[in-house]
Design an enzyme around this catalytic site. Structure first.
Site, PDB file in Angstrom:
ATOM      1  N   ASN A 140       0.816  -1.212   0.000  1.00 36.06           N
ATOM      2  CA  ASN A 140       0.000   0.000   0.000  1.00 36.06           C
ATOM      3  C   ASN A 140       0.860   1.277   0.000  1.00 36.06           C
ATOM      4  OD1 ASN A 140      -2.304   1.476   0.032  1.00 36.06           O
ATOM      5  ND2 ASN A 140      -2.867   1.003   2.149  1.00 36.06           N
TER       6      ASN A 140
ATOM      7  N   HIS B 227     -14.274  -4.241  10.837  1.00 38.20           N
ATOM      8  CA  HIS B 227     -13.843  -2.932  11.353  1.00 38.20           C
ATOM      9  C   HIS B 227     -15.046  -2.033  11.630  1.00 38.20           C
ATOM     10  CE1 HIS B 227      -9.458  -2.788   9.695  1.00 38.20           C
ATOM     11  NE2 HIS B 227      -9.741  -3.955  10.177  1.00 38.20           N
TER      12      HIS B 227
ATOM     13  N   ARG C 187     -13.414  -5.144  15.388  1.00 39.68           N
ATOM     14  CA  ARG C 187     -12.419  -4.155  15.769  1.00 39.68           C
ATOM     15  C   ARG C 187     -13.131  -2.832  16.006  1.00 39.68           C
ATOM     16  NH1 ARG C 187      -7.473  -1.643  12.103  1.00 39.68           N
ATOM     17  NH2 ARG C 187      -9.003  -0.012  11.638  1.00 39.68           N
TER      18      ARG C 187
ATOM     19  N   TYR D 262      -6.994   8.145  12.013  1.00 38.18           N
ATOM     20  CA  TYR D 262      -6.819   7.043  11.067  1.00 38.18           C
ATOM     21  C   TYR D 262      -7.577   5.812  11.562  1.00 38.18           C
ATOM     22  CZ  TYR D 262      -4.890   3.628   8.006  1.00 38.18           C
ATOM     23  OH  TYR D 262      -4.761   2.653   7.071  1.00 38.18           O
TER      24      TYR D 262
ATOM     25  N   ASP E 166      -6.888  -1.330  17.544  1.00 40.57           N
ATOM     26  CA  ASP E 166      -5.620  -1.152  16.848  1.00 40.57           C
ATOM     27  C   ASP E 166      -4.980   0.157  17.290  1.00 40.57           C
ATOM     28  OD1 ASP E 166      -4.723  -1.695  13.339  1.00 40.57           O
ATOM     29  OD2 ASP E 166      -3.506  -1.062  15.059  1.00 40.57           O
TER      30      ASP E 166
ATOM     31  N   HIS F 217      -2.123   1.243  16.116  1.00 46.79           N
ATOM     32  CA  HIS F 217      -1.387   1.771  14.953  1.00 46.79           C
ATOM     33  C   HIS F 217      -0.043   2.366  15.334  1.00 46.79           C
ATOM     34  CE1 HIS F 217      -5.351   1.794  12.647  1.00 46.79           C
ATOM     35  NE2 HIS F 217      -4.519   1.065  11.928  1.00 46.79           N
TER      36      HIS F 217
ATOM     37  N   GLU G 194      -3.764  -4.242  19.310  1.00 53.86           N
ATOM     38  CA  GLU G 194      -2.871  -4.436  18.158  1.00 53.86           C
ATOM     39  C   GLU G 194      -1.920  -3.265  17.988  1.00 53.86           C
ATOM     40  OE1 GLU G 194      -5.136  -4.848  14.594  1.00 53.86           O
ATOM     41  OE2 GLU G 194      -3.433  -4.408  13.309  1.00 53.86           O
TER      42      GLU G 194
ATOM     43  N   GLU H  62       1.866  -6.517  11.420  1.00 51.61           N
ATOM     44  CA  GLU H  62       1.374  -6.327  10.045  1.00 51.61           C
ATOM     45  C   GLU H  62       2.408  -5.619   9.172  1.00 51.61           C
ATOM     46  OE1 GLU H  62      -2.086  -3.864  10.958  1.00 51.61           O
ATOM     47  OE2 GLU H  62      -1.183  -2.368   9.657  1.00 51.61           O
TER      48      GLU H  62
ATOM     49  N   ARG I 182       0.519 -10.953  13.336  1.00 47.47           N
ATOM     50  CA  ARG I 182      -0.350 -10.173  12.459  1.00 47.47           C
ATOM     51  C   ARG I 182       0.058 -10.222  10.982  1.00 47.47           C
ATOM     52  NH1 ARG I 182      -4.578  -8.565  11.582  1.00 47.47           N
ATOM     53  NH2 ARG I 182      -4.435  -6.316  11.322  1.00 47.47           N
TER      54      ARG I 182
ATOM     55  N   HIS J 270      -3.351 -10.224   8.899  1.00 48.90           N
ATOM     56  CA  HIS J 270      -3.745  -8.906   8.390  1.00 48.90           C
ATOM     57  C   HIS J 270      -4.646  -9.105   7.163  1.00 48.90           C
ATOM     58  CE1 HIS J 270      -2.054  -4.801   6.809  1.00 48.90           C
ATOM     59  NE2 HIS J 270      -3.056  -4.601   7.632  1.00 48.90           N
TER      60      HIS J 270
ATOM     61  N   ASP K 228      -6.275  -3.579   1.423  1.00 47.74           N
ATOM     62  CA  ASP K 228      -5.062  -3.494   0.625  1.00 47.74           C
ATOM     63  C   ASP K 228      -4.316  -4.826   0.582  1.00 47.74           C
ATOM     64  OD1 ASP K 228      -4.902  -1.862   3.252  1.00 47.74           O
ATOM     65  OD2 ASP K 228      -2.859  -2.636   3.032  1.00 47.74           O
TER      66      ASP K 228
ATOM     67  N   GLU L  95      -8.555 -11.143   9.996  1.00 47.11           N
ATOM     68  CA  GLU L  95      -9.115  -9.828   9.686  1.00 47.11           C
ATOM     69  C   GLU L  95      -9.766  -9.889   8.317  1.00 47.11           C
ATOM     70  OE1 GLU L  95      -6.229  -6.719   9.576  1.00 47.11           O
ATOM     71  OE2 GLU L  95      -7.690  -5.152   9.220  1.00 47.11           O
TER      72      GLU L  95
ATOM     73  N   TRP M 160       2.699   5.891  12.915  1.00 47.76           N
ATOM     74  CA  TRP M 160       1.321   5.417  12.828  1.00 47.76           C
ATOM     75  C   TRP M 160       1.381   4.080  12.189  1.00 47.76           C
ATOM     76  CZ3 TRP M 160      -1.762   3.123   9.549  1.00 47.76           C
ATOM     77  CH2 TRP M 160      -1.484   3.230   8.201  1.00 47.76           C
TER      78      TRP M 160
HETATM   79  C1  GCO Z   1      -5.259  -3.062   9.911  1.00 47.25           C
HETATM   80  C2  GCO Z   1      -4.274  -2.082   9.474  1.00 47.25           C
HETATM   81  C3  GCO Z   1      -4.773  -1.126   8.453  1.00 47.25           C
HETATM   82  C4  GCO Z   1      -3.536  -0.539   7.844  1.00 47.25           C
HETATM   83  C5  GCO Z   1      -3.540  -0.628   6.354  1.00 47.25           C
HETATM   84  C6  GCO Z   1      -2.235  -0.129   5.802  1.00 47.25           C
HETATM   85  O1  GCO Z   1      -5.141  -3.490  11.063  1.00 47.25           O
HETATM   86  O2  GCO Z   1      -6.071  -3.429   9.051  1.00 47.25           O
HETATM   87  O3  GCO Z   1      -3.708  -1.391  10.581  1.00 47.25           O
HETATM   88  O4  GCO Z   1      -5.607  -0.216   9.090  1.00 47.25           O
HETATM   89  O5  GCO Z   1      -3.363   0.723   8.306  1.00 47.25           O
HETATM   90  O6  GCO Z   1      -3.726  -1.958   6.027  1.00 47.25           O
HETATM   91  O7  GCO Z   1      -2.112  -0.460   4.472  1.00 47.25           O
HETATM   92 MG    MG Z   2      -3.436  -2.831  12.129  1.00 43.89          MG
END
Ligand code: GCO
Ligand code: MG
Length: 414
Positions: free
Chosen positions: A37, A122, A147, A159, A222, A224, A248, A274, A295, A324, A328, A351, A414
């Protein structure tokens, strides 16, 4: 079984994807996801310019040897671009092998260890009422685990929180990367962050969600990568009354040892990885049992071969999978994950942000989401095909994940 041709397909049906298609001399095709991504074209070049020329004419049946050839032979090891490229080749070769064997990939990985893979979706909201509606919507969609991400009072945007409502209902599910211009130049959007405001607010969010939906529903959150280890320990402790399934990316985990501090202070389960791309990113985390869930995605960690080895190592240390699965990760990468989810012993959770209808115009999938569980299907191979003609209708569009700055302008994680 010689590899006769290879195509790196970059397409943007709703968001950018990079897919490798390999075709053998007898016409068997295999797909691999190579989507990174915001850095997609780097992987396209790594494949087109440095990998495809080395594998054409090679033996498609030699999956392990091809993996080692691309990993050790490159001299320069690991990193997200390299490992996404290797992942695409590896996944495509497994797709070919399973198709040639006339069976779904999970059968080659040891067969099913469960009836389906529990998914989580999510839910998000700029405020608690919007969040509670989003949780309800995801329960109606059939999710059994959710989530929870929320806006933070005093911050314009956060975010992971759908820009719904004012932005015309744009769903976060579709795409975290953005096309934004500053002074006519394409730039990542800039978000402002305040960790103390976040830490003050999040416990009240889970208080409200538990009050509304009860103690049973598995809830995930999450971070992040935004907290220092002691802040992460503080949040983990504050969330213990709400019995999270996991917290997470509580802190940037290149510093694996930092998880020791968090672990000392809280029993909230931790999920990390991730943004990792190899088993070596996990060695301390696993050997010292500093995390509870791995992850990583097949797409970013060197493919099915590497992911199976990582998850087997995790199993030795009592750590489970939590792959993950945002939008994306392409449907190809998601399908590869589901075959592993079904076969491995130490499955935790998967996920699953549902891809948009536009994405599914290009990627013909056969996996199913029913009653909260995902199943890869019994179609031979991965069970996904890519419609090349449809892919041509969605040319690449540069887009970037947001960047995160503190109120004083300092670049933040992040
Ligand atoms: C998740 C991830 C996404 C990412 C994204 C980045 O847990 O799904 O944190 O929110 O930010 O996949 O490309
Ligand atoms: Mg994440």
């Amino acid at each position: 079984m010689r590899i006769e041709s290879a195509e790196v397909i970059v397409t943007s049906p709703g968001r950018n994807f990079v897919t490798l298609r390999l075709t053998t001399e007898d016409g068997v095709t295999g797909l691999g996801d190579a989507t990174l991504n915001g850095r997609e074209l780097a992987v396209q070049s790594y494949l087109d310019d440095h990998v495809v020329p080395l594998i054409l004419g090679g033996d498609a049946s030699r999956i392990e040897d091809t993996w080692q050839y691309l990993y050790r032979g490159a001299y320069w090891r690991r990193g997200p671009v390299t490992m996404a490229a290797i992942a695409a080749v590896d996944t495509a070769l497994w797709d070919i092998k399973a198709k040639s064997a006339g069976m779904p990939l999970y059968q080659l990985l040891g067969g099913a260890s469960r009836s389906g893979a529990m998914a989580y979706g999510h839910a998000s909201g700029r405020d608690v009422p919007e969040l509670l509606d989003s949780v309800r919507k995801h329960l109606e969609l059939g999710y059994r685990a959710i989530r929870v991400q929320s806006g933070i009072p005093g911050l314009d945007s956060v975010y992971g929180v759908a820009a719904s409502g004012a932005e015309g209902g744009e769903r976060y599910d579709y795409e975290p990367a953005r096309r934004a211009t500053v002074g006519g130049r394409l730039r990542p959007t800039v978000e402002t962050w305040d960790t103390r405001a976040y830490l003050r607010h999040v416990p009240s969010v889970f208080e409200a969600v538990r009050a509304e939906f009860g103690p049973e529903l598995p809830l995930l959150h999450d971070g992040h990568h935004r907290m220092t280890p002691i802040q992460a320990a503080q949040l983990g402790k504050a969330l213990e009354p709400y019995d999270l399934f996991w917290l997470e990316d509580a802190t940037p985990a290149e510093d694996q040892a930092a998880l020791r501090l968090i672990r000392q202070h809280t029993t909230t389960p931790l999920a990390i990885g991730e943004v990792f791309n190899s088993v070596y990113d996990y060695t301390t985390l696993l050997s010292e049992r500093l995390i509870d869930y791995v992850r990583s995605a097949v797409t970013h960690t060197g493919g099915v071969t590497a992911m199976k080895k990582l998850l087997d190592l995790a199993d030795v240390h009592g750590v489970k999978s939590g792959m993950h699965g945002p939008t994306d990760i392409s449907p190809v990468g998601m399908a590869a994950a589901l075959h592993l989810d079904l076969a491995i012993h130490n499955f935790g959770i998967q996920e699953y942000m549902q891809h948009s209808e536009r994405t599914l115009e290009v990627f013909r999938t056969s996996f199913r989401f029913e009653d909260g569980l995902l199943h890869p299907s019994d179609t031979p191979g991965l069970g996904v095909e890519l419609d090349t003609e449809a892919a041509r209708h969605f040319p690449y569009e540069p887009a970037y994940l947001p960047v995160n700055r503190l109120r004083d302008g300092t670049m933040h994680d992040w």
